[in-house]
Design an enzyme around this catalytic site. Sequence first.
Site, PDB file in Angstrom:
ATOM      1  N   GLU A 154      39.413  74.768  55.174  1.00 11.68           N
ATOM      2  CA  GLU A 154      40.164  73.685  54.539  1.00 11.68           C
ATOM      3  C   GLU A 154      40.518  72.622  55.587  1.00 11.68           C
ATOM      4  OE1 GLU A 154      40.709  72.981  51.336  1.00 11.68           O
ATOM      5  OE2 GLU A 154      41.395  71.181  52.339  1.00 11.68           O
ATOM      6  N   PHE A 155      40.320  71.365  55.215  1.00  9.85           N
ATOM      7  CA  PHE A 155      40.572  70.276  56.159  1.00  9.85           C
ATOM      8  C   PHE A 155      41.722  69.374  55.717  1.00  9.85           C
ATOM      9  CE2 PHE A 155      36.113  71.519  56.478  1.00  9.85           C
ATOM     10  CZ  PHE A 155      36.007  71.773  57.838  1.00  9.85           C
ATOM     11  N   LYS A 227      35.423  74.777  61.572  1.00  7.92           N
ATOM     12  CA  LYS A 227      36.864  74.519  61.408  1.00  7.92           C
ATOM     13  C   LYS A 227      37.574  74.498  62.760  1.00  7.92           C
ATOM     14  CE  LYS A 227      40.903  73.917  59.855  1.00  7.92           C
ATOM     15  NZ  LYS A 227      41.387  72.655  59.334  1.00  7.92           N
ATOM     16  N   GLY A 280      51.471  68.612  67.316  1.00 14.31           N
ATOM     17  CA  GLY A 280      52.211  69.831  66.967  1.00 14.31           C
ATOM     18  C   GLY A 280      51.717  70.295  65.619  1.00 14.31           C
ATOM     19  N   CYS A 283      48.815  73.860  62.816  1.00 14.94           N
ATOM     20  CA  CYS A 283      47.367  74.065  63.012  1.00 14.94           C
ATOM     21  C   CYS A 283      46.882  73.797  64.434  1.00 14.94           C
ATOM     22  CB  CYS A 283      46.596  73.193  62.030  1.00 14.94           C
ATOM     23  SG  CYS A 283      46.842  73.721  60.328  1.00 14.94           S
ATOM     24  N   LYS A 286      47.886  76.269  67.467  1.00 20.09           N
ATOM     25  CA  LYS A 286      47.354  77.648  67.360  1.00 20.09           C
ATOM     26  C   LYS A 286      45.826  77.657  67.306  1.00 20.09           C
ATOM     27  CE  LYS A 286      47.292  78.551  62.386  1.00 20.09           C
ATOM     28  NZ  LYS A 286      45.851  78.452  62.192  1.00 20.09           N
ATOM     29  N   LYS A 343      55.077  65.492  61.973  1.00 22.23           N
ATOM     30  CA  LYS A 343      54.521  64.159  61.760  1.00 22.23           C
ATOM     31  C   LYS A 343      55.160  63.602  60.497  1.00 22.23           C
ATOM     32  CE  LYS A 343      50.604  65.419  58.921  1.00 22.23           C
ATOM     33  NZ  LYS A 343      49.214  65.296  58.614  1.00 22.23           N
TER      34      LYS A 343
HETATM   35  N1  LIG Z   1      48.937  73.713  56.750  1.00 19.80           N
HETATM   36  C1  LIG Z   1      47.834  73.002  56.956  1.00 19.80           C
HETATM   37  O1  LIG Z   1      47.859  71.783  57.098  1.00 19.80           O
HETATM   38  C2  LIG Z   1      46.498  73.694  57.014  1.00 19.80           C
HETATM   39  C3  LIG Z   1      45.338  72.945  56.895  1.00 19.80           C
HETATM   40  C4  LIG Z   1      44.108  73.597  56.942  1.00 19.80           C
HETATM   41  C5  LIG Z   1      44.060  74.973  57.127  1.00 19.80           C
HETATM   42  N2  LIG Z   1      45.223  75.677  57.269  1.00 19.80           N
HETATM   43  C6  LIG Z   1      45.131  77.137  57.437  1.00 19.80           C
HETATM   44  O2  LIG Z   1      45.404  77.745  56.186  1.00 19.80           O
HETATM   45  C7  LIG Z   1      46.102  78.990  56.369  1.00 19.80           C
HETATM   46  C8  LIG Z   1      47.413  78.972  55.606  1.00 19.80           C
HETATM   47  O3  LIG Z   1      48.218  77.950  56.139  1.00 19.80           O
HETATM   48  P1  LIG Z   1      49.553  77.450  55.400  1.00 19.80           P
HETATM   49  O4  LIG Z   1      50.063  76.303  56.180  1.00 19.80           O
HETATM   50  O5  LIG Z   1      49.284  77.292  53.940  1.00 19.80           O
HETATM   51  O6  LIG Z   1      50.483  78.745  55.616  1.00 19.80           O
HETATM   52  P2  LIG Z   1      51.915  79.064  54.931  1.00 19.80           P
HETATM   53  O7  LIG Z   1      52.635  79.884  55.924  1.00 19.80           O
HETATM   54  O8  LIG Z   1      52.523  77.801  54.430  1.00 19.80           O
HETATM   55  O9  LIG Z   1      51.545  79.950  53.665  1.00 19.80           O
HETATM   56  C9  LIG Z   1      51.058  81.264  53.740  1.00 19.80           C
HETATM   57  C10 LIG Z   1      51.533  82.012  52.512  1.00 19.80           C
HETATM   58  O10 LIG Z   1      50.898  83.284  52.458  1.00 19.80           O
HETATM   59  C11 LIG Z   1      51.822  84.228  51.941  1.00 19.80           C
HETATM   60  N3  LIG Z   1      51.394  85.595  52.317  1.00 19.80           N
HETATM   61  C12 LIG Z   1      51.370  86.187  53.519  1.00 19.80           C
HETATM   62  N4  LIG Z   1      50.895  87.438  53.427  1.00 19.80           N
HETATM   63  C13 LIG Z   1      50.585  87.644  52.133  1.00 19.80           C
HETATM   64  C14 LIG Z   1      50.046  88.738  51.394  1.00 19.80           C
HETATM   65  N5  LIG Z   1      49.750  89.895  51.991  1.00 19.80           N
HETATM   66  N6  LIG Z   1      49.872  88.594  50.083  1.00 19.80           N
HETATM   67  C15 LIG Z   1      50.195  87.432  49.456  1.00 19.80           C
HETATM   68  N7  LIG Z   1      50.705  86.364  50.093  1.00 19.80           N
HETATM   69  C16 LIG Z   1      50.898  86.462  51.417  1.00 19.80           C
HETATM   70  C17 LIG Z   1      53.150  83.809  52.574  1.00 19.80           C
HETATM   71  O11 LIG Z   1      54.270  84.311  51.862  1.00 19.80           O
HETATM   72  C18 LIG Z   1      53.034  82.288  52.477  1.00 19.80           C
HETATM   73  O12 LIG Z   1      53.582  81.805  51.267  1.00 19.80           O
HETATM   74  C19 LIG Z   1      46.252  79.150  57.884  1.00 19.80           C
HETATM   75  O13 LIG Z   1      45.167  79.889  58.366  1.00 19.80           O
HETATM   76  C20 LIG Z   1      46.154  77.723  58.393  1.00 19.80           C
HETATM   77  O14 LIG Z   1      45.689  77.650  59.710  1.00 19.80           O
HETATM   78  C21 LIG Z   1      46.440  75.072  57.198  1.00 19.80           C
END
Ligand SMILES: NC(=O)c1ccc[n+]([C@@H]2O[C@H](COP(=O)([O-])OP(=O)(O)OC[C@H]3O[C@@H](n4cnc5c(N)ncnc54)[C@H](O)[C@@H]3O)[C@@H](O)[C@H]2O)c1
Length: 470
Positions: A154-155, A227, A280, A283, A286, A343
């Site tokens: 996801e981007f 990614k 910061g 993403c 880490k 941001k």
């Molecule tokens: N936030 C961004 O801008 C972004 C963009 C692209 C990719 N990503 C990637 O996407 C992934 C998710 O990021 P995010 O920011 O949405 O994370 P987040 O922490 O906002 O959401 C993760 C969710 O998963 C749930 N969860 C954890 N373990 C679980 C389980 N066993 N069963 C069901 N639910 C569970 C948590 O309760 C939480 O609600 C990461 O790998 C991140 O690197 C994030």
Amino acid sequence: MSNTIRIAVVGSGYVGLVAAVCFAEMGHNVICVDNDQQKVDALRSGDCLIHEAHLPELLERYRNSRVRFTNDLGEATRGADAVFIAVGTPQGDSGVADLSYVEAVASEIARSLNSYTVIVEKSTVPVYTNEWIRRVMERNGVAKHLFDVVSNPEFLREGTAVRDFLHPDRIVVGTDSERAAAVLSKIYEPLTSGGYYEQPGAIDGFCTSSEPPPLLLTSTKSAEIIKHASNAFLALKISFINAVSNLCEAANADVEQVARGIGMDSRIGPRFLRPGIGYGGSCFPKDVAAFRCVAEELGVDFSLLAEVEKVNKDQKIRFLNKVRSALWTLRGKKLGVLGLSFKGGTDDIRESPAIELVRMLIAEGCSIRAFDPAAMTRAEHVLPAGSSLQYVSDEYAASNDVDALLILTDWSEFGRLDLQRLNRLMRYPIVVDGRNLYEPDVMLKNGITYFSVGRPTRHHMHELAATGTR
Ligand SMILES: NC(=O)c1ccc[n+]([C@@H]2O[C@H](COP(=O)([O-])OP(=O)(O)OC[C@H]3O[C@@H](n4cnc5c(N)ncnc54)[C@H](O)[C@@H]3O)[C@@H](O)[C@H]2O)c1
């Protein structure tokens, strides 16, 4: 296969929730799973919990119809053609991605799978994760023909997540199975065919029915690397311009002019060439660290990434020193702070340089009046209000009687302040801008001494003395 696909999305955070409502907007039936019952209850009742444009309206439109929320992953898996894993992959020891949430979800899926299902890595994961997921399936006795593992990174960017999801630059699908590729192609068909953009009420963006987004089919490993490499490259661009801004400061040049000149080269492009206080968010930090660890594990020298991290870390310290040099000493100083999220446009404070700087300033003995349009509730959880930190209601309250005002987040409204009012409110009219939101001349005309990043400092009193005016 019908046009409507049954999708389970595991994780209802920034990525999972946005993906769930957007898949519904594209016509699919979605079950969104989270193991946090409070989140599930809030989402069921229409509270979307995060600050994202278009999310409340889409949630309202589809909740309890095309999108349902549950904590029962087994039930969601059993009814799904594709299960998207969108749980967190935080930074573990020494930078390695912590994949324990992904593993837990994979094991649970394995226990419930009873017909062919595509398991999709939506979370950002290191290369080879697809093989680990496959092994978890097999160890739990799932027959090979019952599943495929696909990488569909996801981007989206926080703040514009819904629009980014529905108007992507590209959709990357990494799979070594034709059957799985067909399911993913069907899921994204409303976007790739352009059909979605003709739908009444479609969310506006740059894709159109005549210019729909492309779907790039790759191997699973390539997609995983795409990614990490994309995020590492963007972080590198930011660290590069920050290093150039330091050089501009040393040479008394203007990094904004330099960035414009570099960015006009179509091979480079202007985006992510904004100097500041470092990247910061949940993403970049880490993902750069995880990519560096992947390279190490594979025996590849990618020390360039360690340099990217070092420049980023130093940039915060440089800003702290800038504040110190603006005020001579920090102990006992009262500072206004604009911005706490990592941001503008989001309430996300994870790895926010603003939060880190507030911590450092408090440790130096400053007292802070902080304002953020969306992130104060989250900030209070990690930085509780107290004698050194007060959360206030707007930009002007943050400026009231302070020794200097710091701009730490690039919220667009911070670039449109009433500078005369600001000048009257502050004890000393000094602004230290970590995001270069103003033209130095504009600040000067309003009687404000202005420190920014990579540009010569404009001292109100000095320049008046030099021109003989007051
Ligand atoms: N936030 C961004 O801008 C972004 C963009 C692209 C990719 N990503 C990637 O996407 C992934 C998710 O990021 P995010 O920011 O949405 O994370 P987040 O922490 O906002 O959401 C993760 C969710 O998963 C749930 N969860 C954890 N373990 C679980 C389980 N066993 N069963 C069901 N639910 C569970 C948590 O309760 C939480 O609600 C990461 O790998 C991140 O690197 C994030």
